[in-house]
Design a protein around this motif. Structure first.
Motif, PDB file in Angstrom:
ATOM      1  N   SER A   1       1.156  -1.061  -0.019  1.00 33.80           N
ATOM      2  CA  SER A   1       0.048  -0.199  -0.007  1.00 33.80           C
ATOM      3  C   SER A   1       0.973   1.135  -0.388  1.00 33.80           C
ATOM      4  CB  SER A   1      -0.948   0.291   1.516  1.00 33.80           C
ATOM      5  OG  SER A   1      -1.536   1.241   1.305  1.00 33.80           O
ATOM      6  N   ARG A   2       0.420   1.867  -0.571  1.00 36.42           N
ATOM      7  CA  ARG A   2       1.908   2.972  -1.356  1.00 36.42           C
ATOM      8  C   ARG A   2       1.279   4.140  -0.466  1.00 36.42           C
ATOM      9  NH1 ARG A   2       5.585   5.430  -4.450  1.00 36.42           N
ATOM     10  NH2 ARG A   2       5.950   3.619  -5.352  1.00 36.42           N
ATOM     11  N   TYR A   3      -0.188   3.758  -0.290  1.00 37.53           N
ATOM     12  CA  TYR A   3      -0.712   5.418   0.497  1.00 37.53           C
ATOM     13  C   TYR A   3      -0.563   4.976   1.716  1.00 37.53           C
ATOM     14  CZ  TYR A   3      -3.804   7.947   3.254  1.00 37.53           C
ATOM     15  OH  TYR A   3      -4.877   8.817   4.132  1.00 37.53           O
ATOM     16  N   ASP A   4      -0.250   4.098   2.727  1.00 37.10           N
ATOM     17  CA  ASP A   4       0.019   3.835   4.497  1.00 37.10           C
ATOM     18  C   ASP A   4       1.557   3.527   4.424  1.00 37.10           C
ATOM     19  OD1 ASP A   4      -2.286   3.038   4.302  1.00 37.10           O
ATOM     20  OD2 ASP A   4      -1.809   0.756   4.575  1.00 37.10           O
ATOM     21  N   TYR A   5       1.914   3.499   3.221  1.00 39.49           N
ATOM     22  CA  TYR A   5       3.755   4.081   2.986  1.00 39.49           C
ATOM     23  C   TYR A   5       4.140   5.162   3.499  1.00 39.49           C
ATOM     24  CZ  TYR A   5       8.372   2.893   2.488  1.00 39.49           C
ATOM     25  OH  TYR A   5      10.303   3.091   2.639  1.00 39.49           O
TER      26      TYR A   5
END
Length: 468
Positions: A258-262
């Motif tokens: 998940s790029r958003y969480d990252y």
């Protein structure tokens, strides 16, 4: 008959040379040598295993001792990348790989002392070992939010062919998060360090399992392939280009990314690699950093007093099993690395350079392109490399081609950042070759233009009309 006798003599002479050279690398274990004390430090805080041992060598015999042996057990021989030794004044000692009859499964190195140790005397030697891929992720796959746990399996005792009177071992972790470790008394656990010993009167080739399972989120980056190209010019410049393939060799990513969480949570992906720092020579200029998609503009460059620091940020973060591929190039002035006396030249440069902290390189290929007309080429490397066949490289205005010297080395670490020396002969008059070719080409071009303008190649002459 005389011809046959000569042939037999030549055969026996060659056989004698082969046997002599082979026996030169066969040693025996001296019973006069004992290790009075060994203080060993095992640093497993990064992806490398670095072992430093301070050895107090004692001569219990009647004659001076000029050399002794270091040994590595068979279980970790394939992981050994570097071994070295220094005396108490930090001067490097000569070390040579050798063999001992009856110990075929053990690797030995002969260390030559600067000064002989007299009977009843002692000397202090500092030994250094660097092992790659000796830390194994456990579990082998983790999610994006999990920490990376690794295991280290080693020897609780210092592996040596000599009797050790007293020894201690310190294991450096730099973390308080330890899942489990070998508990052999006497031992103590402090912040980020496990202390073992002292152990007294351990015999030669003593082994006892040492296991540590702990958290290690340091970058587990491996350069799987490095191609380093050095192009030498006698017009004041040396161009260096490196093609680098990097892989994250830690615990593999389990589940989706998940790029958003990252991006929102800085604690996400604690074992991933967002960026790393590469160090270039202080005189490096015209630096470029690109991959297959083009120039990577997110990188930053800082000019330090003794180096140029590049903060390289790949297009995507690297998790376990992920790879990236890029090209890094720059120029340096030749006067810092190229020396000459008359027609004799000496190139002195690093065989490999600093890619990132605690780097490990599976395979490096170095190619050196010399000016056209170079001859009598001799290469001297600081350690053993595999020499590749010479070739020719053609660029603008070349007629015979430029000599290319190439060699390969596997399993490199930062300790291998050392200078090689390349000597060659180059007639200085050949430096006029390219300017003369340019002048000759321009002269021929202008001459053709003059001929074309002055001469009339038409079949019929134009008729002139006269006015009345």
């Amino acid at each position: 008959m005389p011809a046959m006798a000569k042939l037999q003599f030549c055969f026996l002479f060659v056989l004698y040379i082969v046997i002599s050279s082979h026996s030169a690398n066969v040693d025996t274990i001296s019973s006069d040598i004992k290790f009075k004390n060994v203080d060993r430090m095992i640093d497993i805080s990064s992806q490398l295993v670095k072992i430093a041992a301070k050895i107090t060598l004692e001569n219990t015999g009647n004659s001076p001792v000029k050399q002794f042996l270091l040994a590595v057990e068979s279980s970790i021989q394939q992981n050994l990348a570097f071994i070295g030794a220094r005396d108490n004044s930090n001067k490097e000692l000569r070390i040579t790989e050798t063999t001992v009859k009856g110990h075929d499964n053990t690797k030995f190195w002969r260390v030559d002392l600067k000064d002989a140790v007299n009977a009843g005397s002692t000397a202090i030697v500092n030994a250094e070992y660097v092992f790659t891929k000796a830390l194994l992720p456990y579990p082998t796959a983790i999610t994006q939010q999990e920490d990376q746990l690794v295991t280290y399996n080693g020897n609780l005792y210092f592996y040596t062919p000599y009797q050790v009177t007293s020894q201690k071992t310190s294991v450096i972790l730099n973390t308080k998060s330890v899942e489990s470790f070998t508990k052999v008394k006497p031992f103590t656990q402090q912040d980020g360090t496990i202390l073992y010993g002292p152990f007294t009167n351990t015999g030669p080739f003593s082994e006892k399992e040492l296991n540590v399972h702990y958290k290690n989120n340091s970058p587990f980056l491996t350069v799987t392939r490095l191609e380093r190209l050095i192009e030498v010019s006698h017009w004041g410049n040396i161009a260096i280009e490196e093609v680098i393939e990097v892989e994250h060799t830690g615990a593999k990513l389990k589940g989706p990314f998940s790029r958003y969480d990252y991006q929102q949570d800085h604690h996400s992906g604690p074992a991933s690699v967002r960026s790393y720092k590469t160090l270039l020579p202080a005189s490096a200029s015209d630096v470029y950093y690109r991959d297959t998609n083009g120039n990577i503009s997110t990188s930053n460059m800082k000019v330090r007093k003794d180096s140029v620091e590049l903060d390289l940020r790949p297009r995507y973060p690297l998790f376990g099993g992920w790879r990236t591929h890029y090209t890094l190039g720059y120029n340096v002035p030749s006067y810092e690395y190229l020396y000459h006396s008359g027609n004799e030249y000496l190139l002195k440069m690093r065989l490999v350079d600093h890619i990132f902290d605690d780097m490990q390189v599976d395979e490096a290929t170095v190619k050196i392109i010399l000016p056209e007309g170079s001859s009598h080429i001799k290469v001297n490397t600081p350690y053993t490399v595999k020499r590749l066949p010479d070739s020719l490289h053609y660029t603008y205005l070349d007629t015979k081609g430029r000599p290319v010297i190439a060699f390969k080395k596997t399993n490199l670490v930062e300790s291998h950042i050392q200078d090689f020396q390349l000597r060659y002969t180059f007639p200085r008059l050949l430096m006029l070759q390219e300017p003369l070719l340019v002048v000759g080409f321009l002269y021929a071009l202008f001459l053709c233009v003059i001929i074309y303008v002055r001469l009339d190649f038409s079949i019929h002459k134009a008729e002139h009309q006269h006015k009345d």
